[in-house]
Design an enzyme around this catalytic site. Structure first.
Site, mmCIF file in Angstrom:
data_model
loop_
_atom_site.group_PDB
_atom_site.id
_atom_site.type_symbol
_atom_site.label_atom_id
_atom_site.label_comp_id
_atom_site.label_asym_id
_atom_site.label_seq_id
_atom_site.Cartn_x
_atom_site.Cartn_y
_atom_site.Cartn_z
ATOM 1 N N ARG A 136 0.840 -1.185 0.000
ATOM 2 C CA ARG A 136 0.000 0.000 0.000
ATOM 3 C C ARG A 136 0.884 1.248 0.000
ATOM 4 N NH1 ARG A 136 -3.961 -2.237 -1.921
ATOM 5 N NH2 ARG A 136 -5.150 -0.342 -1.564
ATOM 6 N N ASP A 166 5.916 -0.471 -6.224
ATOM 7 C CA ASP A 166 4.847 -0.831 -7.143
ATOM 8 C C ASP A 166 3.594 -0.026 -6.833
ATOM 9 O OD1 ASP A 166 3.762 -2.496 -9.279
ATOM 10 O OD2 ASP A 166 2.502 -3.387 -7.725
ATOM 11 N N GLU A 180 -1.437 7.820 -6.062
ATOM 12 C CA GLU A 180 -1.496 7.245 -7.405
ATOM 13 C C GLU A 180 -2.866 7.271 -8.064
ATOM 14 O OE1 GLU A 180 -2.287 2.537 -6.477
ATOM 15 O OE2 GLU A 180 -0.228 3.221 -6.580
ATOM 16 N N HIS A 239 1.488 -0.270 -9.899
ATOM 17 C CA HIS A 239 0.583 -1.095 -9.076
ATOM 18 C C HIS A 239 0.163 -2.344 -9.842
ATOM 19 C CE1 HIS A 239 -2.200 -0.539 -5.394
ATOM 20 N NE2 HIS A 239 -1.972 -1.829 -5.601
#
Length: 331
Positions: free
Chosen positions: A236, A260, A265, A297
Site C-alpha cells: 500500500r 509498485d 497514485e 501497481h
C-alpha cells in the site's frame, strides 16, 4: 434475475464477468470510472454494487446508496482503506474485499523487483543501450543468497514471499502483530519493525493500510536501515512517506527502492498518460529518481488474479443478497 452494476471495469474483465453472470443468472451494467458523487445516480435500479476503488468513497455516498436499496459494496482488491467502515455500517451497507486472490502473483513480483534492484538491471540496460558493454563496478551485483531479508507482515502474501525467498537460502526475519506458527519454520520473528529493519539487506512490505501505519516508513525509520539495504513495496502506498524516502535515498540512508505503488497514485493508475502532462511534482521525482524502480501497481496483474478478483467479488455480492452477509465482510 439480479442486476449488478460494476464500476471501474476494464475491457479485459468484461468477458470474464459476462461468463460468470450467465452462469449465475445475473444482469450486468458496466461503468468505466470509479464510483463518485458524479456517477452514483447510475446505481439506482440495481441490486448489487462492485467497484475497484483507489480513491476514497465520500461519506455522503452511503445514505444515497441506502436509499437506492444497496446493501453492500464489493471492493475488488484486498485493500479497503477507501471506505469509512463505520459510516457504511451506520447506513446498513456491508463492505467486502477480496482478501486473497493470488498471493503468489504479488509475491513473485516482489521477488522480481528485488532481483532487479540487487542485480542492477536498469543500470545494465541503460549502459547496453549506449553500447557500453564493459564489466564495471557500477553494475556489479550483490548476491541475494548472502543477504538477510526482512518481511513486514506475514499474512497470505507475506508468507508466500518469505517462502520464495527461503528458496534462495537466505536468512529471513519478520515482524507481524499476529505471528503465524507455520511461518516460524522458515523465518524468525522479531519484537519490532525497527529490529527487523536494522538487520535486513532487503525489506519487503506486506501490510494493509491502516491509520496506525500511515507513513510508518518515514525518514526517521530509514535512518535505521543499512546504507546498503533495499526497500521493496508491492503493498500500500500510504505506508511509505514518499518525500521521506526520496530524502533518505539522496542522503545515502539506503541503496534503493522498488515501488509498485505510490501514495497519491489514484489520479494516474491505471490510466494512459503518454500524451498527458503529469502535474504531480512528487510523482515525477519518483519516476525520475535513479535509485527508484517504479511500476504502476501491477504486482497482482496476472491471468489468475484478474479472474479470481472478479469472481470472488461478485460472489460476495450474491452472498449478501441471498444470505444477508458474506465471509469477505470487513466492517
Amino acid at each position: 434475475m439480479y442486476k449488478f452494476i460494476l464500476f471501474n471495469v476494464r475491457e479485459e474483465e468484461v468477458e470474464l464477468t459476462k461468463a460468470w453472470a450467465k452462469e449465475n443468472n445475473v444482469e450486468l451494467t458496466f461503468v468505466d470510472d470509479q464510483l463518485t458523487m458524479h456517477n452514483i445516480h447510475l446505481v439506482e435500479g440495481h441490486d448489487g454494487l462492485s467497484t475497484s476503488q483507489n480513491s476514497k468513497v465520500p461519506n455522503e455516498a452511503y445514505p444515497i446508496l441506502k436509499e437506492f436499496g444497496i446493501k453492500q459494496i464489493a471492493q475488488r482488491s484486498a485493500g479497503f482503506d477507501y471506505y469509512d467502515l463505520e459510516e457504511a455500517k451506520k447506513h446498513g451497507i456491508i463492505i467486502s474485499n477480496v482478501p486473497s486472490y493470488s498471493p503468489e502473483s504479488i509475491a513473485e513480483f516482489a521477488i522480481t523487483s528485488t532481483l532487479n534492484l540487487v542485480r542492477k538491471t536498469r543500470q545494465i540496460e541503460e549502459k547496453t543501450k549506449e553500447h557500453d558493454f564493459r564489466w564495471q563496478p557500477a553494475i556489479r551485483a550483490g548476491l541475494v543468497n548472502e543477504m538477510t531479508v526482512g518481511v513486514i507482515g506475514t499474512g497470505h502474501i507475506g508468507r508466500v514471499t518469505a517462502k520464495l525467498f527461503h528458496g534462495f537460502g537466505v536468512k529471513i526475519v519478520a515482524y507481524d502483530i499476529y505471528q503465524n506458527e507455520e511461518a516460524k519454520s522458515f523465518l524468525e520473528y522479531k519484537d519490532s519493525i525497527e529490529e527487523v529493519v536494522a538487520m535486513s539487506d532487503i525489506v519487503t512490505l506486506h501490510v494493509p493500510a491502516t491509520k496506525d501505519n500511515f507513513h510508518q516508513f518515514n525518514y526517521e525509520m530509514f535512518k535505521k536501515f543499512k546504507p546498503s539495504a533495499y526497500l521493496v513495496n508491492a503493498d500500500r502506498g500510504s505506508v511509505v512517506d514518499t518525500k521521506g524516502l526520496i530524502k533518505a535515498l539522496d542522503d545515502g540512508l539506503l541503496a534503493g527502492a522498488a515501488l509498485d505503488t505510490y501514495e497519491n497514485e489514484s489520479h494516474f493508475i491505471p490510466k494512459d498518460f503518454s500524451d498527458k502532462e503529469i502535474d504531480d511534482e512528487l510523482f515525477l521525482e519518483v519516476l525520475n529518481h535513479e535509485k527508484i524502480l517504479f511500476t504502476p501497481h501491477i504486482a497482482h496483474y496476472t491471468d489468475v488474479s484478474v479472474r479470481n478478483i472478479m469472481q470472488i467479488a461478485l460472489k460476495s455480492v450474491l452472498e449478501v443478497l441471498e444470505t444477508g452477509d458474506t465471509q469477505n465482510r470487513v466492517n
